[in-house]
Design a protein around this motif. Sequence first.
Motif, mmCIF file in Angstrom:
data_model
loop_
_atom_site.group_PDB
_atom_site.id
_atom_site.type_symbol
_atom_site.label_atom_id
_atom_site.label_comp_id
_atom_site.label_asym_id
_atom_site.label_seq_id
_atom_site.Cartn_x
_atom_site.Cartn_y
_atom_site.Cartn_z
ATOM 1 N N PHE A 64 0.816 -1.209 0.000
ATOM 2 C CA PHE A 64 0.000 0.000 0.000
ATOM 3 C C PHE A 64 0.853 1.264 0.000
ATOM 4 O O PHE A 64 0.328 2.364 -0.045
ATOM 5 C CB PHE A 64 -0.915 -0.002 1.233
ATOM 6 N N LEU A 69 -2.598 5.692 -7.066
ATOM 7 C CA LEU A 69 -3.956 5.555 -6.528
ATOM 8 C C LEU A 69 -4.710 4.388 -7.155
ATOM 9 O O LEU A 69 -5.508 3.729 -6.486
ATOM 10 C CB LEU A 69 -4.737 6.853 -6.724
ATOM 11 N N GLN A 71 -3.407 1.584 -8.026
ATOM 12 C CA GLN A 71 -2.912 0.403 -7.317
ATOM 13 C C GLN A 71 -3.600 0.273 -5.958
ATOM 14 O O GLN A 71 -4.003 -0.816 -5.555
ATOM 15 C CB GLN A 71 -1.393 0.504 -7.134
ATOM 16 N N LYS A 72 -3.766 1.373 -5.244
ATOM 17 C CA LYS A 72 -4.463 1.338 -3.961
ATOM 18 C C LYS A 72 -5.906 0.865 -4.151
ATOM 19 O O LYS A 72 -6.415 0.060 -3.362
ATOM 20 C CB LYS A 72 -4.446 2.716 -3.309
ATOM 21 N N ARG A 73 -6.567 1.364 -5.185
ATOM 22 C CA ARG A 73 -7.956 0.970 -5.432
ATOM 23 C C ARG A 73 -8.058 -0.534 -5.703
ATOM 24 O O ARG A 73 -8.980 -1.206 -5.228
ATOM 25 C CB ARG A 73 -8.521 1.771 -6.602
ATOM 26 N N TRP A 88 -5.826 -1.152 7.034
ATOM 27 C CA TRP A 88 -4.409 -0.874 6.835
ATOM 28 C C TRP A 88 -3.991 0.311 7.712
ATOM 29 O O TRP A 88 -4.819 1.087 8.160
ATOM 30 C CB TRP A 88 -4.090 -0.595 5.372
ATOM 31 N N ASP A 90 -1.474 3.626 7.886
ATOM 32 C CA ASP A 90 -0.627 4.594 7.195
ATOM 33 C C ASP A 90 -0.807 5.937 7.892
ATOM 34 O O ASP A 90 -1.893 6.513 7.837
ATOM 35 C CB ASP A 90 -1.021 4.709 5.720
ATOM 36 N N ALA A 93 -2.573 8.632 5.767
ATOM 37 C CA ALA A 93 -3.719 8.214 4.958
ATOM 38 C C ALA A 93 -4.661 9.365 4.628
ATOM 39 O O ALA A 93 -5.348 9.338 3.601
ATOM 40 C CB ALA A 93 -4.496 7.100 5.673
ATOM 41 N N TYR A 96 -4.873 10.872 1.028
ATOM 42 C CA TYR A 96 -5.462 10.268 -0.164
ATOM 43 C C TYR A 96 -6.784 9.534 0.067
ATOM 44 O O TYR A 96 -7.419 9.121 -0.901
ATOM 45 C CB TYR A 96 -4.469 9.269 -0.788
ATOM 46 N N VAL A 100 -9.907 7.557 -2.673
ATOM 47 C CA VAL A 100 -10.249 6.137 -2.840
ATOM 48 C C VAL A 100 -11.571 5.813 -2.134
ATOM 49 O O VAL A 100 -11.914 4.652 -1.957
ATOM 50 C CB VAL A 100 -9.115 5.220 -2.315
#
Length: 207
Positions: A64, A69, A71-73, A88, A90, A93, A96, A100
């Motif tokens: 992550f 973005l 890739q995160k989705r 998760w 972070d 966070a 961003y 998402v």
Amino acid sequence: MNESKPKRESAIIVKNRPLTNGPRTYIVFGVMRGGTTMVAGVMRALGLFLGNNVDENNQEFTEFNSSDLDQKRKIITANNEAHEVWGWKDPNAADYVDRVWPELRNPHFICVFRDSVANGQGLNRWHPFGQIQAMQESLLRQQKNLNLLALRNVPSILISYEKAERHKGLFLEEFSSLLGIAPDHSKFNFEGFMQASSYKRIEDFRL
């Protein structure tokens, strides 16, 4: 804003009662060097899935860490399908999560706060750019987190790192209840793991 009234020693303020059953996604954030690692480690010790390939030093979902973005989705969608409850960690966070948001399923915020002097000292040890500047960075980040908590009307658990570390037993009791998971002290040394010091590995505290 629906908040519970905490005990004097409590490390927790609650906005909107968190779910303890059914699908949900936990986002653990706060400030760098601010206690998110301890909180995420406790969650993993309770049995919550916080990602594959977790870095045992900081409890972060390494896949992550990408700034991509899309890739995160994809990761969020895959974990929604694979896990009824997951999350998760972070510290950043809030930078961003709004972008998402459509992919998140029943998001729950877990936001960790730390005394700005202590946090500034920690930041400055790792990224030496001045003591006052580090405190400013800490406070700006915490204000950004508060803005997100205020704007998104989702279940949220706000945690004082200092109080959680000072009153470990009470924190674990209240936090685990809000997560809907009873801690098994016969299998994990929670208070030892929560002791303030350098990064720790989860496996070193299993009994």
